[in-house]
Scaffold this motif. Structure first.
Motif, PDB file in Angstrom:
ATOM      1  N   ALA A 186      39.895  10.368 -43.623  1.00  0.00           N
ATOM      2  CA  ALA A 186      41.259  10.920 -43.732  1.00  0.00           C
ATOM      3  C   ALA A 186      41.562  11.459 -45.131  1.00  0.00           C
ATOM      4  CB  ALA A 186      42.277   9.852 -43.354  1.00  0.00           C
ATOM      5  N   LEU A 187      40.711  11.114 -46.110  1.00  0.00           N
ATOM      6  CA  LEU A 187      40.905  11.684 -47.453  1.00  0.00           C
ATOM      7  C   LEU A 187      40.780  13.204 -47.393  1.00  0.00           C
ATOM      8  CD1 LEU A 187      38.694   9.193 -49.536  1.00  0.00           C
ATOM      9  CD2 LEU A 187      41.200   9.328 -49.542  1.00  0.00           C
ATOM     10  N   ALA A 188      40.023  13.702 -46.397  1.00  0.00           N
ATOM     11  CA  ALA A 188      39.769  15.138 -46.288  1.00  0.00           C
ATOM     12  C   ALA A 188      40.619  15.779 -45.200  1.00  0.00           C
ATOM     13  CB  ALA A 188      38.290  15.371 -45.989  1.00  0.00           C
ATOM     14  N   ALA A 189      41.705  15.111 -44.796  1.00  0.00           N
ATOM     15  CA  ALA A 189      42.557  15.667 -43.725  1.00  0.00           C
ATOM     16  C   ALA A 189      43.703  16.471 -44.331  1.00  0.00           C
ATOM     17  CB  ALA A 189      43.092  14.529 -42.866  1.00  0.00           C
ATOM     18  N   ASP A 190      44.346  17.275 -43.464  1.00  0.00           N
ATOM     19  CA  ASP A 190      45.460  18.085 -43.965  1.00  0.00           C
ATOM     20  C   ASP A 190      46.801  17.394 -43.751  1.00  0.00           C
ATOM     21  OD1 ASP A 190      45.344  18.207 -41.246  1.00  0.00           O
ATOM     22  OD2 ASP A 190      45.676  20.374 -41.096  1.00  0.00           O
ATOM     23  N   GLN A 191      46.805  16.350 -42.975  1.00  0.00           N
ATOM     24  CA  GLN A 191      48.029  15.619 -42.648  1.00  0.00           C
ATOM     25  C   GLN A 191      47.783  14.130 -42.850  1.00  0.00           C
ATOM     26  OE1 GLN A 191      50.975  16.852 -41.511  1.00  0.00           O
ATOM     27  NE2 GLN A 191      50.096  18.894 -41.878  1.00  0.00           N
ATOM     28  N   PRO A 192      48.847  13.333 -42.992  1.00  0.00           N
ATOM     29  CA  PRO A 192      48.639  11.885 -43.117  1.00  0.00           C
ATOM     30  C   PRO A 192      47.980  11.303 -41.864  1.00  0.00           C
ATOM     31  CG  PRO A 192      50.880  12.477 -43.690  1.00  0.00           C
ATOM     32  CD  PRO A 192      50.249  13.712 -43.120  1.00  0.00           C
ATOM     33  N   THR A 193      47.346  10.148 -42.040  1.00  0.00           N
ATOM     34  CA  THR A 193      46.706   9.430 -40.933  1.00  0.00           C
ATOM     35  C   THR A 193      47.235   8.003 -40.920  1.00  0.00           C
ATOM     36  OG1 THR A 193      44.710  10.770 -40.895  1.00  0.00           O
ATOM     37  CG2 THR A 193      44.446   8.503 -40.159  1.00  0.00           C
ATOM     38  N   THR A 194      47.442   7.474 -39.712  1.00  0.00           N
ATOM     39  CA  THR A 194      47.888   6.086 -39.592  1.00  0.00           C
ATOM     40  C   THR A 194      46.909   5.337 -38.700  1.00  0.00           C
ATOM     41  OG1 THR A 194      50.174   6.798 -39.781  1.00  0.00           O
ATOM     42  CG2 THR A 194      49.830   4.593 -38.909  1.00  0.00           C
ATOM     43  N   VAL A 195      46.464   4.166 -39.165  1.00  0.00           N
ATOM     44  CA  VAL A 195      45.600   3.304 -38.343  1.00  0.00           C
ATOM     45  C   VAL A 195      46.437   2.085 -37.967  1.00  0.00           C
ATOM     46  CG1 VAL A 195      43.451   1.993 -38.239  1.00  0.00           C
ATOM     47  CG2 VAL A 195      43.553   4.096 -39.593  1.00  0.00           C
ATOM     48  N   ILE A 196      46.471   1.781 -36.669  1.00  0.00           N
ATOM     49  CA  ILE A 196      47.261   0.634 -36.193  1.00  0.00           C
ATOM     50  C   ILE A 196      46.293  -0.408 -35.637  1.00  0.00           C
ATOM     51  CG2 ILE A 196      49.118  -0.121 -34.642  1.00  0.00           C
ATOM     52  CD1 ILE A 196      50.088   2.807 -34.656  1.00  0.00           C
ATOM     53  N   GLU A 215      47.364   7.668 -52.161  1.00  0.00           N
ATOM     54  CA  GLU A 215      48.653   7.131 -51.697  1.00  0.00           C
ATOM     55  C   GLU A 215      48.475   6.467 -50.337  1.00  0.00           C
ATOM     56  OE1 GLU A 215      52.499   9.368 -51.165  1.00  0.00           O
ATOM     57  OE2 GLU A 215      51.499  10.505 -52.772  1.00  0.00           O
ATOM     58  N   LEU A 216      48.724   5.154 -50.298  1.00  0.00           N
ATOM     59  CA  LEU A 216      48.580   4.395 -49.038  1.00  0.00           C
ATOM     60  C   LEU A 216      49.765   3.465 -48.879  1.00  0.00           C
ATOM     61  CD1 LEU A 216      45.180   3.480 -50.217  1.00  0.00           C
ATOM     62  CD2 LEU A 216      45.302   3.822 -47.785  1.00  0.00           C
ATOM     63  N   GLU A 217      50.097   3.175 -47.637  1.00  0.00           N
ATOM     64  CA  GLU A 217      51.170   2.212 -47.389  1.00  0.00           C
ATOM     65  C   GLU A 217      50.742   1.302 -46.245  1.00  0.00           C
ATOM     66  OE1 GLU A 217      55.790   2.188 -46.120  1.00  0.00           O
ATOM     67  OE2 GLU A 217      54.814   4.138 -46.361  1.00  0.00           O
ATOM     68  N   SER A 218      50.918  -0.012 -46.420  1.00  0.00           N
ATOM     69  CA  SER A 218      50.574  -0.945 -45.334  1.00  0.00           C
ATOM     70  C   SER A 218      51.845  -1.631 -44.865  1.00  0.00           C
ATOM     71  CB  SER A 218      49.589  -1.996 -45.833  1.00  0.00           C
ATOM     72  OG  SER A 218      48.423  -1.364 -46.271  1.00  0.00           O
ATOM     73  N   GLN A 219      52.001  -1.732 -43.558  1.00  0.00           N
ATOM     74  CA  GLN A 219      53.203  -2.364 -42.992  1.00  0.00           C
ATOM     75  C   GLN A 219      52.823  -3.275 -41.854  1.00  0.00           C
ATOM     76  OE1 GLN A 219      55.333   0.876 -41.347  1.00  0.00           O
ATOM     77  NE2 GLN A 219      56.386   1.405 -43.245  1.00  0.00           N
ATOM     78  N   HIS A 233      48.896   3.547 -43.544  1.00  0.00           N
ATOM     79  CA  HIS A 233      49.237   4.960 -43.566  1.00  0.00           C
ATOM     80  C   HIS A 233      48.631   5.561 -44.831  1.00  0.00           C
ATOM     81  CE1 HIS A 233      51.858   8.263 -42.429  1.00  0.00           C
ATOM     82  NE2 HIS A 233      52.152   8.401 -43.700  1.00  0.00           N
ATOM     83  N   ILE A 234      47.858   6.607 -44.670  1.00  0.00           N
ATOM     84  CA  ILE A 234      47.198   7.222 -45.834  1.00  0.00           C
ATOM     85  C   ILE A 234      47.578   8.693 -45.930  1.00  0.00           C
ATOM     86  CG2 ILE A 234      45.049   7.570 -44.492  1.00  0.00           C
ATOM     87  CD1 ILE A 234      43.508   7.242 -47.147  1.00  0.00           C
ATOM     88  N   THR A 235      47.892   9.120 -47.149  1.00  0.00           N
ATOM     89  CA  THR A 235      48.250  10.512 -47.399  1.00  0.00           C
ATOM     90  C   THR A 235      46.989  11.223 -47.899  1.00  0.00           C
ATOM     91  OG1 THR A 235      50.424   9.734 -48.028  1.00  0.00           O
ATOM     92  CG2 THR A 235      49.871  11.967 -48.731  1.00  0.00           C
ATOM     93  N   PRO A 236      46.700  12.427 -47.388  1.00  0.00           N
ATOM     94  CA  PRO A 236      45.464  13.103 -47.816  1.00  0.00           C
ATOM     95  C   PRO A 236      45.418  13.278 -49.335  1.00  0.00           C
ATOM     96  CG  PRO A 236      46.535  14.308 -46.049  1.00  0.00           C
ATOM     97  CD  PRO A 236      47.465  13.219 -46.428  1.00  0.00           C
ATOM     98  N   LEU A 237      44.210  13.373 -49.814  1.00  0.00           N
ATOM     99  CA  LEU A 237      43.980  13.440 -51.251  1.00  0.00           C
ATOM    100  C   LEU A 237      44.378  14.811 -51.783  1.00  0.00           C
ATOM    101  CD1 LEU A 237      42.707  11.429 -53.177  1.00  0.00           C
ATOM    102  CD2 LEU A 237      40.487  12.391 -52.604  1.00  0.00           C
ATOM    103  N   LYS A 238      45.239  14.809 -52.819  1.00  0.00           N
ATOM    104  CA  LYS A 238      45.610  16.100 -53.439  1.00  0.00           C
ATOM    105  C   LYS A 238      44.412  16.593 -54.252  1.00  0.00           C
ATOM    106  CE  LYS A 238      50.511  15.367 -53.934  1.00  0.00           C
ATOM    107  NZ  LYS A 238      50.777  13.965 -54.169  1.00  0.00           N
ATOM    108  N   HIS A 239      44.093  17.832 -54.195  1.00  0.00           N
ATOM    109  CA  HIS A 239      42.998  18.476 -54.951  1.00  0.00           C
ATOM    110  C   HIS A 239      41.641  17.810 -54.665  1.00  0.00           C
ATOM    111  CE1 HIS A 239      46.489  20.033 -56.896  1.00  0.00           C
ATOM    112  NE2 HIS A 239      46.747  18.897 -57.507  1.00  0.00           N
ATOM    113  N   ARG A 240      41.558  16.981 -53.658  1.00  0.00           N
ATOM    114  CA  ARG A 240      40.298  16.336 -53.243  1.00  0.00           C
ATOM    115  C   ARG A 240      39.591  15.627 -54.399  1.00  0.00           C
ATOM    116  NH1 ARG A 240      39.139  18.407 -48.136  1.00  0.00           N
ATOM    117  NH2 ARG A 240      36.965  17.874 -48.252  1.00  0.00           N
ATOM    118  N   ASP A 241      40.374  15.037 -55.285  1.00  0.00           N
ATOM    119  CA  ASP A 241      39.809  14.369 -56.458  1.00  0.00           C
ATOM    120  C   ASP A 241      40.108  12.885 -56.440  1.00  0.00           C
ATOM    121  OD1 ASP A 241      38.249  15.611 -58.220  1.00  0.00           O
ATOM    122  OD2 ASP A 241      39.848  16.228 -59.597  1.00  0.00           O
TER     123      ASP A 241
END
Ligand code: S3P
Length: 454
Positions: A186-196, A215-219, A233-241
């Motif tokens: 998901a680091l290489a995705a264009d949208q956030p990903t959520t694993v439940i 950027e990650l959030e756990s709930q 919930h993971i937000t894709p990596l900005k600038h892939r760095d």
């Protein structure tokens, strides 16, 4: 090689990393640190890296992918290749018995668009891989498995400048390996990903990625059916760095310490102190359950290293009472059931383990084979579809048992020997080196009568 364990002696001492004999660095963290450092843009130094069979296959695979690393005296230095910097391997990537290597590496190859064949031992080829192949396909990864949903996995090359699709994915079984595979892809995705997930699987990947700028959030949430679910919930990596790890030290592996903990509980007049052990709450199920059973087990000097909680464990021989283990506690001690069975065997009364079907998909079928081998020693253990029942407090006879190529089964059977009337001989015990190469020497240094025979 075989191990011969004879009961009678006490287990006494302090393992503090000073005597040269140590509990290995955490296996889960070693895998993650090596792989994520390889994906970072910059250099990382990882201290107290676990040098063992399973981490060796991860390092060899990274070498095949063109990652430069060096390992000296448990210090792993990695020159990060970047998220898109892994090279297409010329040969299939061989993951041995290590499902963690196979599943997490596949996530990394998916993120980088690398074409590869990923394979492993006959044992690994039997383990379920549909659980990573299906979500990766849904994200747009060109990957396939055998018709049975097993390895070898074949990944076709993909243009890494085309992002993967972010998505929400629900796991039917809590699994940190599957979650980590998806999060890394998901680091290489264009949208956030959520694993439940239905349980609190270990969160080392989230902690480590967080320290690398992701950027990650756990709930924790109550679902419509009234059950607790765990969302990452993971937000894709900005600038892939990905930021490198810098200079990190890994805690000692609580799943290796578990064998010493139970050894000290079982052997007469014993007391041991284990320093610098990882006590991430997603891994301490065994400590909680043993304490509930009456174990004299203290956790002190709690502090953090490299974003992970560590502490000093002090354990004394104790009388134990049977208990029930189910639900989330199973997830928080998923690797500890073989050695837990040794503790349950000496506990007065019945111990019931349920909701643990996942144990059938580990390095061996850890329900069936644990029952077969423990029965050979005279332990009163009954197999159930989703766990086992042990009628504890009866004499353990001793005898000759098999490892079935499972490192934790081998070590658990050896530890059971510390409470048996006759010696316990564990055949094909070389497999111990998969995760705990110094196991017998360490137990011996604490006073156990354990012989290594060729
Ligand atoms: C691991 C996760 C666990 C565990 C394995 C290591 C990891 O597997 O059994 O030894 O490092 O993520 P699951 O997450 O599939 O239960």
């Amino acid at each position: 090689m075989q191990l011969k364990v004879t009961a009678g002696s006490s287990i006494i001492g302090c393992i503090d990393g000073l005597s040269g004999l140590e509990i290995p660095g955490d296996k889960s963290l070693s895998h993650r640190a090596a792989l994520l450092a390889a994906l970072a843009s910059g250099n990382s130094v990882i201290r107290n890296f676990q040098v063992s069979g399973v981490t060796q296959v991860m390092l060899e695979a990274l070498m095949q992918l063109g990652v430069a690393w060096s390992l000296e005296d448990k210090v792993l230095s990695v020159r990060g290749a970047g998220l898109n910097g892994l090279k297409k391997p010329e040969q299939p990537l061989y993951c041995g018995n290590s499902a963690t290597t196979l599943r997490m590496l596949t996530g990394a190859l998916a993120a980088g668009g690398v074409g590869a064949v990923i394979d492993g031992s006959d044992g690994l080829r039997r383990r379920p891989m549909g659980r990573i192949v299906n979500p990766l396909q849904a994200m747009g990864v060109p990957i396939r498995s055998t018709d049975a949903g097993t390895a070898p996995l074949i990944l076709d090359e993909r243009d890494p400048s085309c992002p993967l699709q972010g998505m929400e994915h629900k796991l039917s079984v809590a699994s940190a390996q599957v979650k980590s595979c998806i999060l890394i892809a998901a680091l290489a995705a264009d949208q956030p990903t959520t694993v439940i997930e239905p349980g609190p699987s270990r969160d080392h990947t989230e902690r480590m990625l967080g320290s690398m700028g992701v950027e990650l959030e756990s709930q924790q949430r109550i679902s419509d059916t009234g059950k607790t679910v765990y969302k990452t919930h993971i937000t894709p990596l900005k600038h892939r760095d990905l930021r490198p790890l810098g200079d990190v030290t890994l805690p000692a592996d609580i799943s290796a310490a578990a064998f010493l903990i139970v050894a000290a509980l079982l052997a007469p007049d014993s007391q041991i102190t284990l320093k610098g052990v990882g006590i991430n709450p997603t891994r301490t199920g065994l400590v909680d359950v043993l304490t509930r059973m009456g174990a004299d087990l203290e956790v002190g000097n709690i502090h953090e290293i490299g974003g992970e909680p560590v502490g000093t464990l002090t354990i004394k021989s104790s009388g134990l009472a049977g208990t029930e283990v189910f639900g989330e506690q199973v997830v928080r001690m998923i690797d500890e059931f073989p050695v837990f069975a040794a503790a349950a065997a000496i506990a007065e009364g019945d111990t019931v383990v349920r909701d643990a079907t996942e144990l059938r998909h580990k390095e061996s079928d850890r329900i069936a084979l644990l029952c077969v081998e423990m029965q050979k020693l005279g332990v009163q253990i009954e197999e159930k579809a989703d766990g086992f029942v042990i009628h504890g407090g009866h004499p353990i006879r001793g005898g000759i048992v098999e490892s079935h190529g499972d490192h934790r089964l081998a070590m658990a059977l050896a530890v059971t020997g510390l409470a048996a009337e006759e010696p316990v001989i564990v055949m094909d015990a070389d497999v111990v080196a998969e995760s705990f190469p110094g196991f017998s020497q360490l137990l011996q240094s604490l006073g156990a009568n354990i012989l290594v025979e060729q």
